[in-house]
Design a protein around this motif. Structure first.
Motif, PDB file in Angstrom:
ATOM      1  N   GLY A   1       0.799  -1.214   0.000  1.00 18.75           N
ATOM      2  CA  GLY A   1       0.000   0.000   0.000  1.00 18.75           C
ATOM      3  C   GLY A   1       0.831   1.263   0.000  1.00 18.75           C
ATOM      4  O   GLY A   1       0.632   2.159  -0.828  1.00 18.75           O
ATOM      5  N   THR A   2       1.804   1.350   0.903  1.00 18.08           N
ATOM      6  CA  THR A   2       2.576   2.582   1.019  1.00 18.08           C
ATOM      7  C   THR A   2       3.430   2.839  -0.216  1.00 18.08           C
ATOM      8  O   THR A   2       3.674   3.992  -0.589  1.00 18.08           O
ATOM      9  N   THR A   3       3.896   1.794  -0.885  1.00 13.28           N
ATOM     10  CA  THR A   3       4.739   1.997  -2.068  1.00 13.28           C
ATOM     11  C   THR A   3       3.931   2.306  -3.320  1.00 13.28           C
ATOM     12  O   THR A   3       4.519   2.607  -4.364  1.00 13.28           O
ATOM     13  N   ARG A   4       2.609   2.251  -3.238  1.00  8.38           N
ATOM     14  CA  ARG A   4       1.749   2.616  -4.364  1.00  8.38           C
ATOM     15  C   ARG A   4       1.259   4.056  -4.274  1.00  8.38           C
ATOM     16  O   ARG A   4       0.643   4.563  -5.209  1.00  8.38           O
ATOM     17  N   MET A   5       1.519   4.722  -3.140  1.00  7.62           N
ATOM     18  CA  MET A   5       0.927   6.030  -2.868  1.00  7.62           C
ATOM     19  C   MET A   5       1.862   7.173  -3.200  1.00  7.62           C
ATOM     20  O   MET A   5       2.996   6.986  -3.618  1.00  7.62           O
TER      21      MET A   5
END
Length: 348
Positions: A233-237
């Motif tokens: 999730g965090t690396t897609r934001m």
């Protein structure tokens, strides 16, 4: 269904895939901290896999190697429970899962190699909305209360905020500012891998989730699944990463921040055990408040929902009060901001 959803669902299905020539009647989980065992039945086979619920550097590397193959589009690696059995279990060395793990380890990226997908800036902004609670400020559905620090004329400098805190909190902030670590700001850019899509950051995320969620042996598997999901999730934001390194240059924590409209959001924070002992979270909150007070136009700092009442209480001691109607106090309408300036025509 995309990769991260398949991985998340894989942790619900306790039977490992028969397609890989391996089925299990049960998993027995052992922890060095808790000697209770946990079993779940599966059909057809009588084999039992004993899982050692202990996280170390080697097991994190193995998990990252396995997940990286799934991200590269190799479907045989989409089964997370198969990975758990291979990495933490007592499978024979000639079993298919062990052979798959050995093949994945040959392609293990090093600590600093970026492996994330190069999402466009529009995709990254869209991927950030859900975690920012957009469902509530868009009027679609109600989310959990958010912890907010409302900025006003009372706080003209970060020292004013510190002076408003209880004595114990002031001491903690003082300790946090005296620690020997370095912080680097890494912007998340469009059409490039996220600067924290690497093994060094993955270690922090997994260690953080296991430390917080692994209560008893049953929680260990859930914590691993949650760690992988949150890393994805965090690396897609979008936003910026504050990367914390100790005196030896090791990454010990990452703080993910996003600004939209008049609100600065502490989107995620992940730190390993060393970070937890070095007051890194408190340092990250101090710096977020400082930059928000010094920035032009920010009226609220949002630390988001809390996973427990204890964490809500901790945030409140530092002035972050929980609001059910938080969109009335944190204005997210407007552009996403990058390096001190808004990106025009970005969303609403």
């Amino acid at each position: 269904m995309n990769v991260w959803r398949r991985l998340a669902l894989g942790c619900i299905i306790m039977c490992v895939s028969s397609v890989c020539c391996f089925t299990s009647a049960s998993f027995r989980v052992r922890s060095s901290r808790n000697h209770r065992s946990f079993k779940t039945s599966c059909r057809a086979s009588q084999q039992t896999v004993e899982i050692n619920a202990t996280l170390d550097d080697r097991s994190v590397e193995s998990l990252f190697a396995w997940v990286s193959r799934a991200f590269k589009g190799e479907p045989e690696y989409n089964n997370l429970m198969l990975a758990i059995a291979a990495i933490f279990g007592n499978l024979p060395l000639d079993s298919v899962p062990i052979q798959m793990l050995e093949a994945a380890m040959l392609k293990l990226p090093d600590e600093e190699t970026l492996v994330g997908d190069p999402f466009s800036i529009e995709e990254r902004e869209y991927n950030s909305l859900g975690a920012m609670g957009a469902g509530q400020w868009m009027g679609q559905y109600k989310t959990r209360p958010h912890a907010l620090l409302k900025l006003n004329s009372t706080f003209t400098t970060v020292d004013d905020w510190v002076k408003s805190l209880p004595r114990g909190c002031k001491r903690t902030i003082k300790k946090a500012l005296a620690q020997n670590f370095t912080v680097t700001t890494l912007p998340i850019l469009g059409d490039e891998p996220a600067p924290h899509s690497k093994l060094a950051a993955f270690r922090c995320v997994v260690a953080h989730e296991v430390r917080l969620l692994s209560y008893g042996v049953e929680g260990f598997l859930d914590a691993l699944s949650e760690g992988i999901s949150r890393y994805i999730g965090t690396t897609r934001m979008t936003g910026e990463i504050r990367e914390y390194r100790n005196k030896d240059g090791k990454v010990i924590a990452i703080a993910h921040e996003v600004r939209k409209g008049k609100t600065a959001r502490g989107q995620w924070f992940y730190g390993d055990d060393e970070a937890a002992e070095s007051y890194v979270w408190f340092h990250s909150v101090y710096e977020l408040v400082r930059r928000s007070i010094e920035a032009d136009g920010i009226t609220a700092v949002d630390l988001g929902p809390s996973g427990s009442d204890a964490f809500s209480e901790l945030k409140s001691r530092y002035g972050f009060l929980s609001y059910d109607d938080w969109p009335d106090h944190a204005d997210y309408h407007g552009d996403f901001w990058y390096q001190g300036a808004p990106r025009k025509n970005s969303w609403f």
